[in-house]
Write a protein that holds these residues in place. Structure first.
Motif, PDB file in Angstrom:
ATOM      1  N   ARG A 163       0.980   3.907   7.371  1.00  0.00           N
ATOM      2  CA  ARG A 163       1.167   4.542   8.680  1.00  0.00           C
ATOM      3  C   ARG A 163      -0.121   4.518   9.498  1.00  0.00           C
ATOM      4  O   ARG A 163      -0.085   4.513  10.727  1.00  0.00           O
ATOM      5  N   MET A 164      -1.248   4.485   8.818  1.00  0.00           N
ATOM      6  CA  MET A 164      -2.508   4.330   9.540  1.00  0.00           C
ATOM      7  C   MET A 164      -2.555   2.942  10.190  1.00  0.00           C
ATOM      8  O   MET A 164      -2.992   2.786  11.325  1.00  0.00           O
ATOM      9  N   VAL A 177      -5.255  -0.782  12.086  1.00  0.00           N
ATOM     10  CA  VAL A 177      -6.535  -0.979  11.407  1.00  0.00           C
ATOM     11  C   VAL A 177      -6.350  -0.926   9.893  1.00  0.00           C
ATOM     12  O   VAL A 177      -5.384  -0.354   9.381  1.00  0.00           O
ATOM     13  N   ARG A 222       9.435  -0.577   4.123  1.00  0.00           N
ATOM     14  CA  ARG A 222       9.258   0.551   3.216  1.00  0.00           C
ATOM     15  C   ARG A 222      10.348   0.522   2.154  1.00  0.00           C
ATOM     16  O   ARG A 222      11.503   0.198   2.446  1.00  0.00           O
ATOM     17  N   ASP A 228       4.573   1.343  -2.221  1.00  0.00           N
ATOM     18  CA  ASP A 228       5.958   1.396  -1.735  1.00  0.00           C
ATOM     19  C   ASP A 228       6.095   1.045  -0.254  1.00  0.00           C
ATOM     20  O   ASP A 228       7.146   1.257   0.334  1.00  0.00           O
ATOM     21  N   HIS A 229       5.018   0.523   0.332  1.00  0.00           N
ATOM     22  CA  HIS A 229       5.083   0.001   1.694  1.00  0.00           C
ATOM     23  C   HIS A 229       4.504  -1.416   1.692  1.00  0.00           C
ATOM     24  O   HIS A 229       3.486  -1.666   1.028  1.00  0.00           O
ATOM     25  N   LEU A 254      -2.622   2.676  14.125  1.00  0.00           N
ATOM     26  CA  LEU A 254      -3.928   2.264  14.667  1.00  0.00           C
ATOM     27  C   LEU A 254      -4.164   0.761  14.601  1.00  0.00           C
ATOM     28  O   LEU A 254      -5.129   0.275  15.194  1.00  0.00           O
ATOM     29  N   THR A 276       0.832  -1.190   0.000  1.00  0.00           N
ATOM     30  CA  THR A 276       0.000   0.000   0.000  1.00  0.00           C
ATOM     31  C   THR A 276       0.877   1.255   0.000  1.00  0.00           C
ATOM     32  O   THR A 276       2.103   1.161   0.002  1.00  0.00           O
ATOM     33  N   ASP A 277       0.238   2.411   0.005  1.00  0.00           N
ATOM     34  CA  ASP A 277       1.002   3.662   0.038  1.00  0.00           C
ATOM     35  C   ASP A 277       1.389   4.001   1.479  1.00  0.00           C
ATOM     36  O   ASP A 277       0.896   3.389   2.435  1.00  0.00           O
ATOM     37  N   GLY A 278       2.247   4.995   1.632  1.00  0.00           N
ATOM     38  CA  GLY A 278       2.767   5.336   2.943  1.00  0.00           C
ATOM     39  C   GLY A 278       1.706   5.793   3.914  1.00  0.00           C
ATOM     40  O   GLY A 278       1.771   5.502   5.117  1.00  0.00           O
ATOM     41  N   LEU A 279       0.719   6.507   3.402  1.00  0.00           N
ATOM     42  CA  LEU A 279      -0.310   7.049   4.279  1.00  0.00           C
ATOM     43  C   LEU A 279      -1.135   5.932   4.921  1.00  0.00           C
ATOM     44  O   LEU A 279      -1.366   5.914   6.121  1.00  0.00           O
ATOM     45  N   ARG A 280      -1.563   4.995   4.097  1.00  0.00           N
ATOM     46  CA  ARG A 280      -2.355   3.876   4.628  1.00  0.00           C
ATOM     47  C   ARG A 280      -1.497   2.973   5.507  1.00  0.00           C
ATOM     48  O   ARG A 280      -1.973   2.430   6.504  1.00  0.00           O
TER      49      ARG A 280
END
Lengths: 177, 133
Positions: free
Chosen positions: B25-26, B32, B120, B76-77, B30, B19-23
């Motif tokens: 890190r979520m 989740v 990553r 990239d993750h 979290l 997935t992307d970095g934002l997801r």
């Protein structure tokens, strides 16, 4: 690459239960999640091939230049891309540069950096064209879109199926009722 | 946890959700995962047994898991998860590279027990940025 052809059996034998549901996301998490959704839209995907190798590396690892990972402020995005802070704010406020806000500050994720690099890579005349589209009265815009559609229709006559699909996929992402 | 350990256990013990970095890190913050409204093989958390091995992994994932319909910034993750946990188990779909943890649509799903680590892609290689310990 490590592989196992027998692994499905074990998983299928495991008891099937739904995972526990977690609490809903906070408004800030939802704002950021929307940025992640934008990253997956055809109009943003279409921009990736136009980025240079260095720009792609910075999208993966903005901390190499900004000192930290996402989100980036307007100033940091400007420093990374070579746009001015005012340009960044202008494009963001007109909806061309995706961002989310926290305490009134514009914050940018990877999708914002990709779009910003694409703006940097475009010619000045192209940026002026985009700016006109953002500010022109809608009736004038309708005429321009009509001409653009006619020109694109001509180009599609000679396009391969793959090229036509790529082009129309971007157009199809436009919201309409 | 090291990338080499993840590679060694790929498929048998570990699967990878790219997935992307934002997801990512979520998920790190979290634990989740937010599911979508629909998908070809059903709604849920998708993963693959393709491990984050080298610079070619991203292209391989884009082609084999996304049919070419993704950019490197979207994958990239690599979130490493266990094949099974107390709450359920990933099931292999009809796609040879694809595994699915079935859930309801548009849910925020807790990954407790599944989550192992996140790698990553940076500077041309994969590095662990978080693990369960």
């Amino acid at each position: 690459m490590a592989r196992s052809g027998q692994i499905g059996t074990k998983a299928k034998a495991a008891k099937k239960r739904s995972p526990v549901r977690a609490p809903q996301l906070t408004p800030e998490q939802q704002d950021r999640f929307e940025q992640s959704k934008l990253l997956r839209t055809p109009r943003v995907r279409a921009l990736w091939p136009g980025l240079t190798e260095k720009q792609r590396d910075l999208v993966h690892a903005p901390e190499r230049a900004a000192g930290h990972y996402y989100p980036l402020t307007s100033g940091e995005l400007a420093d990374l891309t070579g746009l001015s802070t005012r340009q960044v704010q202008y494009w963001a406020d007109h909806g061309l540069l995706p961002c989310w806000r926290k305490n009134g500050r514009r914050l940018f994720e990877s999708v914002g950096l990709i779009v910003a690099f694409s703006l940097v890579n475009s010619k000045q005349s192209e940026r002026q064209f985009y700016r006109r589209i953002l500010t022109a009265p809608l009736d004038e815009l309708a005429a321009q879109v009509g001409i653009l559609s006619s020109v694109l229709a001509v180009r599609l006559e000679d396009a391969t199926d793959e090229e036509a699909a790529a082009l129309t996929a971007v157009v199809d992402t436009l919201p309409h009722s | 946890m090291t990338v080499e350990e993840l590679i060694a256990g790929s498929g048998s013990t570990y699967l990878f959700h790219y997935t992307d970095g934002l997801r990512a890190r979520m998920i790190i913050d979290l634990r989740v995962f937010a599911t979508g409204p629909s998908a070809v093989h059903g709604v849920g958390v998708y993963a693959t047994d393709i491990p984050p091995e080298d610079a070619d992994t991203i292209d391989e994932v884009i082609i084999r898991c996304f049919g070419g319909d993704a950019t490197p910034a979207e994958v990239d993750h690599a979130v490493a998860v266990r094949v099974s946990a107390a709450a359920g188990a990933f099931e292999q779909t009809s796609d040879p590279d694809e595994w699915l943890l079935p859930t309801g649509k548009l849910e925020v799903v807790a990954l407790d027990g599944f989550y192992v680590a996140t790698a990553r892609f940076v500077n041309g290689d994969w590095e662990i940025i978080d693990d369960e310990e």
